[in-house]
Design a protein around this motif. Structure first.
Motif, PDB file in Angstrom:
ATOM      1  N   PRO A  85      34.218  34.338  44.700  1.00 25.75           N
ATOM      2  CA  PRO A  85      32.716  33.801  44.855  1.00 25.75           C
ATOM      3  C   PRO A  85      31.831  34.805  44.528  1.00 25.75           C
ATOM      4  O   PRO A  85      30.614  34.747  43.997  1.00 25.75           O
ATOM      5  CB  PRO A  85      32.756  33.768  46.496  1.00 25.75           C
ATOM      6  CG  PRO A  85      34.028  33.255  46.932  1.00 25.75           C
ATOM      7  CD  PRO A  85      35.000  34.127  46.053  1.00 25.75           C
ATOM      8  N   LEU A  86      32.204  36.274  44.590  1.00 21.29           N
ATOM      9  CA  LEU A  86      31.359  37.506  44.389  1.00 21.29           C
ATOM     10  C   LEU A  86      31.139  37.581  42.820  1.00 21.29           C
ATOM     11  O   LEU A  86      29.779  37.918  42.451  1.00 21.29           O
ATOM     12  CB  LEU A  86      31.757  38.829  45.138  1.00 21.29           C
ATOM     13  CG  LEU A  86      31.529  38.664  46.695  1.00 21.29           C
ATOM     14  CD1 LEU A  86      32.699  37.871  47.245  1.00 21.29           C
ATOM     15  CD2 LEU A  86      31.620  40.079  46.926  1.00 21.29           C
ATOM     16  N   ARG A  89      28.750  34.747  41.877  1.00 20.01           N
ATOM     17  CA  ARG A  89      27.271  34.892  42.542  1.00 20.01           C
ATOM     18  C   ARG A  89      26.754  36.044  41.500  1.00 20.01           C
ATOM     19  O   ARG A  89      25.402  35.866  41.021  1.00 20.01           O
ATOM     20  CB  ARG A  89      27.279  35.301  43.898  1.00 20.01           C
ATOM     21  CG  ARG A  89      25.947  35.134  44.347  1.00 20.01           C
ATOM     22  CD  ARG A  89      25.851  35.483  45.859  1.00 20.01           C
ATOM     23  NE  ARG A  89      26.471  34.280  46.668  1.00 20.01           N
ATOM     24  CZ  ARG A  89      27.567  34.471  47.528  1.00 20.01           C
ATOM     25  NH1 ARG A  89      28.262  35.529  47.749  1.00 20.01           N
ATOM     26  NH2 ARG A  89      27.991  33.273  48.131  1.00 20.01           N
ATOM     27  N   LEU A  90      27.350  37.066  41.085  1.00 18.50           N
ATOM     28  CA  LEU A  90      26.881  37.968  40.419  1.00 18.50           C
ATOM     29  C   LEU A  90      26.566  37.272  38.899  1.00 18.50           C
ATOM     30  O   LEU A  90      25.706  37.822  38.141  1.00 18.50           O
ATOM     31  CB  LEU A  90      27.754  39.181  40.148  1.00 18.50           C
ATOM     32  CG  LEU A  90      27.924  40.208  41.245  1.00 18.50           C
ATOM     33  CD1 LEU A  90      29.110  41.143  41.038  1.00 18.50           C
ATOM     34  CD2 LEU A  90      26.612  41.072  41.321  1.00 18.50           C
TER      35      LEU A  90
END
Lengths: 202, 125
Positions: A85-86, A89-90
């Motif tokens: 997810p990170l 998101r980035l």
């Protein structure tokens, strides 16, 4: 202008170009990657930017510490389900136009951890990948080759027409859904908009 | 060599060239962005912090007014100590007038403190 006329003109010392070529030439030679390493591949990515391999020769001078200043995400290493997810998101926070290089067997398919419960079986399930680099880990030369492949891809992008680049299409999404941690797995397990499981013919 | 009719004309031309040197590429970039790059804002892109983790809240930090009131009162009494110190050191050699003046000063100070206390300034709600 056809290639024959152009080459005849070049013999006379007249060089012609198009706005599209100039624009793509500028973009292809000023790609700024995001400082973003996940595992062992990141060490090779670091080596690619150091003096021996010197990625700066290609205009990828500075690895940006902020996604808002970067237009290339090199997913270097194992993407665990905790990290996925990170990563998405980035990617979402990067401005258009943006590109993704999936570096190494883990990033493109899960690699040696493919059967593991905790590793994502390829980042292309969530973000559109432009160039994939096989290897475990791939050497810096492989990253440079992938970078050159990406540059060729950028140089061939169209500004207008139905085959124009994704970032020039107002309807194309710039952000992709960020998966959330579900009870047993990431929800959703893939983004069906950009990744369809291959159909096995038996 | 003929002298130019208006020597300031050179400066004006140079200034226009200097401004144009900066303004023309910026204008071109702005026009290009306006016509060729669709704006694609989104939840993550507009988030306050650029981080893989989800942004919580915004960058503004709210301080309560009491924080500043405590700070100001501390500062006031801190400064008074500087006045009280020479008063205490030279207490034996002071005239009656100086003593009364200092007492008035302290009275005003205490009065201010009592007033602030009664207004509820020192009560952290």
């Amino acid at each position: 202008m056809d290639q024959g006329l152009r080459s005849e003109l070049q013999k006379q010392g007249v060089f012609t170009t198009t706005l599209e070529e100039v624009y793509n030439w500028g973009r292809a030679n000023s790609v700024w990657p995001l400082t973003f390493g996940l595992a062992c591949c990141a060490i090779e990515m670091i080596a690619a930017s150091m003096s021996r391999f010197d990625l700066a020769r290609f205009g990828a001078e500075v690895f940006r510490p902020s996604p808002r200043q970067a237009d290339l995400m090199i997913v270097a290493g194992t993407v665990t389900k905790k990290m996925a997810p990170l990563v998405v998101r980035l990617y979402n926070q990067m401005p258009e136009p943006k590109y993704v290089i999936a570096m190494g067997a883990c990033a493109i398919s899960g690699g040696p951890f493919k059967q593991g419960y905790n590793v994502l079986k390829g980042i292309d399930r969530y973000v559109p990948v432009d160039v994939v680099i096989p290897g475990c880990p791939p050497r810096p030369e492989a990253l440079i080759h992938a970078f050159m492949t990406l540059q060729e891809k950028i140089e061939q992008q169209k500004l207008t027409g139905p085959h124009r680049a994704r970032h020039l299409d107002p309807d194309a999404p710039s952000e992709f859904p960020v998966p959330v941690y579900g009870e047993h797995d990431l929800v959703p397990p893939k983004n069906p908009q950009i990744w369809q499981p291959p159909v096995v013919q038996r | 060599m003929p002298t130019p009719q208006n020597s300031y004309l050179v400066l004006v031309v140079l200034m226009v060239a200097a401004v144009g040197f900066a303004a023309v590429p910026l204008t071109l970039a702005w026009l290009w962005a306006k016509f060729f790059s669709p704006k694609k804002p989104g939840h993550d892109k507009n988030a306050t912090y650029e981080c893989g983790l989800e942004s919580k809240g915004d960058a503004w930090i709210q301080f309560r007014a009491e924080y500043y009131l405590y700070g100001i009162i501390f500062l006031v009494f801190d400064v008074e100590t500087i006045f009280l110190l020479p008063f205490a050191v030279s207490f034996g050699g002071l005239s009656a007038g100086a003593f009364i003046a200092m007492m008035v000063f302290l009275l005003l100070l205490v009065e201010g403190l009592v007033w602030a206390w009664q207004k509820g300034v020192l009560t952290w709600k």
